[in-house]
Design a protein around this motif. Structure first.
Motif: not given
Length: 198
Positions: A186-192, A43-48, A68-73, A53-56
């Motif tokens: 979360f104003t921004s984020g990346i999830l892998q 899985h790979s996604s960005t969000f804002s 999981l590699n995560i970046q959040t603000k 942030k939910s992943v099924d």
């Protein structure tokens, strides 16, 4: 050794190209080009501008452990939590156990927070407003008929080290995960999400 020069190789039928059992496809430096080991991206996604942030369906019997590699603000100062998901939504049973440590500017370790029988697990304690946090979360056995445990390693801009570890005190099988700030968004984020090949 023979050499075949082509611009494109296509499958005779379908869209997959396979290497025969017992053979290895290698690059010009004699490194295996296709292997069955290592990490596989599931899985790979960005969000804002989201409260969670939910992943099924990211955890399956294909892989036993995940990274999981995560970046959040965050939109405001808030802890960042996570919960496992089981196909019907977030698992809110009070079976999460965890401890959170971080280093100060003088390099001392501080036991900042801990939880037992909570309905969530901590990822970041006191995440600052508009501060970017980068962290990895390893999850062990989320789909196996076994206890699920986890550990997190993270960092922040002044060189602080963030560590968290814990587990879920029941042998449930999880299919996904939700990451969310305790308040705000979360104003921004990346999830892998990667699976460890067995």
């Amino acid at each position: 050794m023979s050499q075949l020069n082509v611009n494109t190789i296509g499958a005779r039928t379908g869209t997959d190209i396979s290497v025969a059992s017992g053979h290895t496809l290698k690059d010009s430096s004699d490194n295996a080009f296709i292997t069955s080991s290592g990490l596989t991206l599931v899985h790979s996604s960005t969000f804002s501008s989201v409260s969670a942030k939910s992943v099924d369906n990211c955890f399956s019997s294909t892989y036993r452990h995940y990274k999981l590699n995560i970046q959040t603000k965050n939109s405001q100062t808030a802890d960042i939590h996570f919960r496992f998901r089981d196909g019907s939504g977030d698992n809110t049973d009070s079976e999460y156990w965890w401890k959170y440590l971080y280093t100060t500017s003088t390099n001392n370790w501080t036991a900042y927070a801990n939880g037992g029988n909570t309905n969530y697990a901590e990822l970041i304690s006191g995440g600052g407003t508009a501060q970017s946090y980068n962290y990895t979360l390893d999850i062990y056995n989320p789909q196996a008929a076994d206890y699920t445990s986890f550990n997190m390693h993270g960092s922040w801009k002044t060189g602080g080290i963030l560590i968290n570890g814990g587990g879920y005190d029941e042998q449930d099988q999880f299919t996904g995960i939700s990451i969310y700030p305790e308040s705000g968004t979360f104003t921004s984020g990346i999830l892998q999400i990667y699976g460890y090949a067995q």
